[in-house]
Design an enzyme around this catalytic site. Structure first.
Site, mmCIF file in Angstrom:
data_model
loop_
_atom_site.group_PDB
_atom_site.id
_atom_site.type_symbol
_atom_site.label_atom_id
_atom_site.label_comp_id
_atom_site.label_asym_id
_atom_site.label_seq_id
_atom_site.Cartn_x
_atom_site.Cartn_y
_atom_site.Cartn_z
ATOM 1 N N ARG A 109 0.813 -1.214 0.000
ATOM 2 C CA ARG A 109 0.000 0.000 0.000
ATOM 3 C C ARG A 109 0.844 1.261 0.000
ATOM 4 N NH1 ARG A 109 -5.429 -1.654 2.094
ATOM 5 N NH2 ARG A 109 -6.007 0.499 2.361
ATOM 6 N N TYR B 86 0.832 4.228 -2.526
ATOM 7 C CA TYR B 86 -0.264 5.196 -2.332
ATOM 8 C C TYR B 86 -0.059 5.988 -1.044
ATOM 9 C CZ TYR B 86 -5.146 6.834 -2.136
ATOM 10 O OH TYR B 86 -6.290 7.595 -2.071
ATOM 11 N N VAL C 285 -14.863 -1.304 -1.430
ATOM 12 C CA VAL C 285 -15.827 -2.187 -0.776
ATOM 13 C C VAL C 285 -17.284 -1.843 -1.082
ATOM 14 C CG1 VAL C 285 -15.883 -0.925 1.440
ATOM 15 C CG2 VAL C 285 -16.273 -3.396 1.385
ATOM 16 N N VAL C 286 -17.644 -0.574 -1.112
ATOM 17 C CA VAL C 286 -19.062 -0.238 -1.287
ATOM 18 C C VAL C 286 -19.549 -0.674 -2.673
ATOM 19 C CG1 VAL C 286 -20.760 1.626 -1.375
ATOM 20 C CG2 VAL C 286 -18.977 1.663 0.378
ATOM 21 N N GLN D 299 -8.898 -0.315 11.750
ATOM 22 C CA GLN D 299 -9.945 0.627 12.170
ATOM 23 C C GLN D 299 -9.677 2.001 11.547
ATOM 24 O OE1 GLN D 299 -9.665 1.039 16.437
ATOM 25 N NE2 GLN D 299 -7.499 1.566 16.391
ATOM 26 N N GLY E 90 3.227 7.803 -1.106
ATOM 27 C CA GLY E 90 3.125 8.779 -2.200
ATOM 28 C C GLY E 90 2.323 9.994 -1.754
ATOM 29 N N LYS E 91 1.202 9.741 -1.082
ATOM 30 C CA LYS E 91 0.356 10.837 -0.607
ATOM 31 C C LYS E 91 1.040 11.608 0.516
ATOM 32 C CE LYS E 91 -3.642 10.394 -2.924
ATOM 33 N NZ LYS E 91 -4.321 11.474 -3.653
ATOM 34 N N GLN F 97 -13.037 -5.411 10.807
ATOM 35 C CA GLN F 97 -12.329 -4.136 10.571
ATOM 36 C C GLN F 97 -13.361 -3.052 10.281
ATOM 37 O OE1 GLN F 97 -12.506 -6.654 8.394
ATOM 38 N NE2 GLN F 97 -11.908 -6.135 6.321
ATOM 39 N N THR F 98 -13.025 -1.820 10.645
ATOM 40 C CA THR F 98 -14.014 -0.742 10.485
ATOM 41 C C THR F 98 -13.566 0.304 9.460
ATOM 42 O OG1 THR F 98 -13.085 0.696 12.209
ATOM 43 C CG2 THR F 98 -14.690 -0.982 12.908
HETATM 44 P P1 NAD Z 1 -10.764 7.640 -9.255
HETATM 45 O O1 NAD Z 1 -9.802 6.541 -9.476
HETATM 46 O O2 NAD Z 1 -12.181 7.446 -9.669
HETATM 47 O O3 NAD Z 1 -10.263 8.990 -9.936
HETATM 48 C C1 NAD Z 1 -8.922 9.307 -10.132
HETATM 49 C C2 NAD Z 1 -8.808 10.039 -11.457
HETATM 50 O O4 NAD Z 1 -7.422 10.411 -11.671
HETATM 51 C C3 NAD Z 1 -9.204 9.166 -12.648
HETATM 52 O O5 NAD Z 1 -10.025 9.896 -13.515
HETATM 53 C C4 NAD Z 1 -7.869 8.829 -13.296
HETATM 54 O O6 NAD Z 1 -7.983 8.545 -14.674
HETATM 55 C C5 NAD Z 1 -7.059 10.078 -12.999
HETATM 56 N N1 NAD Z 1 -5.604 9.867 -13.031
HETATM 57 C C6 NAD Z 1 -4.893 8.877 -12.422
HETATM 58 N N2 NAD Z 1 -3.575 9.026 -12.669
HETATM 59 C C7 NAD Z 1 -3.461 10.153 -13.437
HETATM 60 C C8 NAD Z 1 -2.351 10.828 -14.023
HETATM 61 N N3 NAD Z 1 -1.090 10.390 -13.867
HETATM 62 N N4 NAD Z 1 -2.594 11.938 -14.769
HETATM 63 C C9 NAD Z 1 -3.857 12.402 -14.943
HETATM 64 N N5 NAD Z 1 -4.942 11.792 -14.411
HETATM 65 C C10 NAD Z 1 -4.734 10.678 -13.662
HETATM 66 O O7 NAD Z 1 -10.685 7.984 -7.690
HETATM 67 P P2 NAD Z 1 -11.532 8.973 -6.786
HETATM 68 O O8 NAD Z 1 -12.214 8.165 -5.740
HETATM 69 O O9 NAD Z 1 -12.328 9.903 -7.625
HETATM 70 O O10 NAD Z 1 -10.363 9.758 -6.048
HETATM 71 C C11 NAD Z 1 -9.959 11.057 -6.455
HETATM 72 C C12 NAD Z 1 -8.843 11.562 -5.545
HETATM 73 O O11 NAD Z 1 -9.310 11.592 -4.189
HETATM 74 C C13 NAD Z 1 -7.591 10.692 -5.550
HETATM 75 O O12 NAD Z 1 -6.457 11.503 -5.490
HETATM 76 C C14 NAD Z 1 -7.713 9.883 -4.285
HETATM 77 O O13 NAD Z 1 -6.452 9.499 -3.785
HETATM 78 C C15 NAD Z 1 -8.415 10.863 -3.360
HETATM 79 N N6 NAD Z 1 -9.130 10.145 -2.302
HETATM 80 C C16 NAD Z 1 -10.290 9.512 -2.577
HETATM 81 C C17 NAD Z 1 -10.939 8.794 -1.574
HETATM 82 C C18 NAD Z 1 -12.231 8.080 -1.825
HETATM 83 O O14 NAD Z 1 -12.709 7.385 -0.918
HETATM 84 N N7 NAD Z 1 -12.888 8.209 -2.955
HETATM 85 C C19 NAD Z 1 -10.370 8.735 -0.292
HETATM 86 C C20 NAD Z 1 -9.164 9.390 -0.072
HETATM 87 C C21 NAD Z 1 -8.556 10.111 -1.075
HETATM 88 N N1 UDP Z 2 -13.075 -5.159 1.490
HETATM 89 C C1 UDP Z 2 -13.834 -6.315 1.583
HETATM 90 N N2 UDP Z 2 -14.342 -6.830 0.440
HETATM 91 C C2 UDP Z 2 -14.160 -6.258 -0.771
HETATM 92 C C3 UDP Z 2 -13.399 -5.068 -0.866
HETATM 93 C C4 UDP Z 2 -12.862 -4.558 0.295
HETATM 94 O O1 UDP Z 2 -14.041 -6.855 2.679
HETATM 95 O O2 UDP Z 2 -14.691 -6.801 -1.768
HETATM 96 C C5 UDP Z 2 -12.535 -4.583 2.739
HETATM 97 C C6 UDP Z 2 -11.059 -4.228 2.686
HETATM 98 O O3 UDP Z 2 -10.275 -5.349 3.027
HETATM 99 C C7 UDP Z 2 -10.984 -3.125 3.722
HETATM 100 C C8 UDP Z 2 -12.337 -2.424 3.607
HETATM 101 O O4 UDP Z 2 -13.208 -3.359 2.976
HETATM 102 O O5 UDP Z 2 -10.864 -3.681 5.015
HETATM 103 C C9 UDP Z 2 -12.289 -1.140 2.789
HETATM 104 O O6 UDP Z 2 -11.650 -1.452 1.571
HETATM 105 P P1 UDP Z 2 -11.542 -0.419 0.357
HETATM 106 O O7 UDP Z 2 -10.719 -1.076 -0.698
HETATM 107 O O8 UDP Z 2 -12.877 0.073 -0.009
HETATM 108 O O9 UDP Z 2 -10.782 0.849 0.971
HETATM 109 P P2 UDP Z 2 -9.513 1.034 1.932
HETATM 110 O O10 UDP Z 2 -8.971 -0.299 2.339
HETATM 111 O O11 UDP Z 2 -8.553 1.784 1.096
HETATM 112 O O12 UDP Z 2 -10.058 1.770 3.080
#
Ligand code: NAD
Ligand code: UDP
Ligand code: UDP
Length: 346
Positions: free
Chosen positions: A144, A147, A189-190, A278, A150-151, A211-212
């Site tokens: 992981r 990501y 997951v959703v 969690q 990286g973030k 896990q939550t």
């Molecule tokens: P997503 O994967 O649907 O969207 C990401 C978008 O970025 C996509 O359109 C993809 O094509 C584009 N992309 C990826 N690499 C690229 C690159 N090198 N150049 C240009 N475009 C690129 O994901 P999302 O859920 O919409 O997430 C958007 C942002 O929010 C992300 O940065 C993600 O890390 C952050 N984020 C989302 C969640 C979440 O739960 N949805 C949680 C935490 C952070």
């Molecule tokens: N998860 C799961 N079944 C799935 C996909 C995810 O039980 O089909 C679990 C996963 O192991 C994690 C949680 O759901 O504990 C949230 O996963 P998700 O990939 O949505 O996001 P993140 O782990 O990045 O919070």
């Protein structure tokens, strides 16, 4: 001076980005969507293409980009573990080189820039719920890390550009967010549970499901991002944005089965490496600095998301196309006959 703002959204063709572009247009801005379609799709913004204030360019943010804008929302980055682990080196490049390029652009143009960071910066947290002051527990060499680290590095870059060059920054730490327009194969997951339930296929719980996670509906999240961008100078963040309601994954599975009336059975698969046990945001800072808190409960948000996937999957199955749920294209009042089916669900 411009009467409107020229706002750039990187990752604008993704799940969150497409809603953000829509809301920014609705508020009277010019929107430039920048995306390489890695996990996003033109289909997500197809309904915006006719708007003269909307422009989209195919571009990878790991390469320099020279445009003139007033504000930048940096969302480009795959968010699903399945997708960001597919090409981890590219994930790191997107987070780090992408941040450098967008910060360089902000520095040159004087634009304000917002980073969509993540609750993943807290890793597998030992403090619960997680306040922004918690420094996290991340494995820097695990699957992981491309990501999470990286973030984290992107956050470092944002604060260094702020301190060193005076770039006006905003950093949001987003917790698990869901809603319509998620890719049916997104892997998070959703969407997984809803798609499995609607197809009456086994619901795949990883680990024992205790896990939550805390799930935020997309509309609430977009509102939080825009409030953060609009906050007074000096409110840099990081600020947690998420719904503090905390649910076990097992509870989520049961809720989705109940709400869809599915015949799916629940099956258990091994827990992925470094899967956090969690997660729940402390949103005191967002409440205080932004006057923000989520308004949509998990059940309400799931209803809208299930309605979207019912449409998306039924269309993919070649059945007659029902009208698109309001939640997916809220700016459209009624019929959507001219909207092309998202290629992601074909
Ligand atoms: P997503 O994967 O649907 O969207 C990401 C978008 O970025 C996509 O359109 C993809 O094509 C584009 N992309 C990826 N690499 C690229 C690159 N090198 N150049 C240009 N475009 C690129 O994901 P999302 O859920 O919409 O997430 C958007 C942002 O929010 C992300 O940065 C993600 O890390 C952050 N984020 C989302 C969640 C979440 O739960 N949805 C949680 C935490 C952070
Ligand atoms: N998860 C799961 N079944 C799935 C996909 C995810 O039980 O089909 C679990 C996963 O192991 C994690 C949680 O759901 O504990 C949230 O996963 P998700 O990939 O949505 O996001 P993140 O782990 O990045 O919070
Ligand atoms: N950059 C960009 N667009 C701009 C300005 C800069 O993509 O409008 C990129 C450029 O590739 C540069 C990076 O942002 O390498 C960082 O810019 P900065 O000015 O901080 O560094 P330098 O140009 O000195 O390397």
């Amino acid at each position: 001076m411009h009467a409107y703002k020229r706002v750039m959204v990187t990752g604008g063709a993704g799940f969150l980005g497409s809603f953000l572009c829509e809301k920014l247009l609705a508020e009277g801005n010019d929107v430039l969507c920048v995306d390489n379609y890695y996990t996003g799709s033109r289909s997500n913004v197809l309904h915006l293409l006719d708007d003269p204030h909307f422009e989209i360019i195919r571009h990878d943010v790991t390469f320099p980009l020279y445009v003139e804008v007033d504000e930048i929302y940096n969302l480009a980055c795959p968010a699903s573990p399945v997708h960001y682990q597919l090409d981890p080196v590219q994930t790191v490049k997107t987070n780090v080189h992408g941040a450098i390029n967008m910060l360089g652009l902000a520095k040159r143009t004087g634009a304000k820039i917002l980073q969509t960071s993540t609750s993943e910066v807290y890793g597998d947290p030992t403090v619960h719920p997680q306040p922004e002051g918690y420094r996290g527990s991340v494995n820097p060499i695990g699957p992981r890390a491309c990501y999470d680290e990286g973030k984290r590095c992107a956050e470092t870059l944002f604060f260094d550009y702020h301190r060193q060059y005076g770039v006006e920054i905003r950093v949001a730490r987003i917790f698990n967010t869901y809603g319509p327009r998620m890719h049916p194969n997104d892997g998070r997951v959703v969407s997984n549970f809803i798609v499995q339930a609607l197809r009456n296929e086994p619901i795949t719980i990883f680990g024992n499901g205790t896990q939550t996670r805390s799930f935020c509906y997309v509309d609430d999240l977009i509102d939080g991002l825009m409030r953060l961008m609009g906050a007074p100078n000096g409110v840099t963040g990081p600020i947690n944005l998420g719904n503090p309601g905390e649910f076990q994954i097992r509870e989520l599975a049961e809720m989705v089965v109940e709400m869809t009336g599915s015949r799916s059975e629940i099956v258990f698969h091994p827990l992925p490496v470094d899967d956090p046990t969690q997660r729940k945001p402390d949103i005191s800072r967002a409440k205080q600095d932004l006057g923000w808190q989520p308004a949509i409960s998990l059940r309400e948000g799931l209803e809208k998301t299930i309605a979207y996937f019912e449409w998306a999957l039924s269309d993919a199955g070649g059945k007659s196309r029902p009208s698109i749920p309001q939640a997916a294209y809220p700016h459209r009042a009624s019929s959507n006959a001219d909207v092309i089916v998202p290629e992601v669900v074909r």
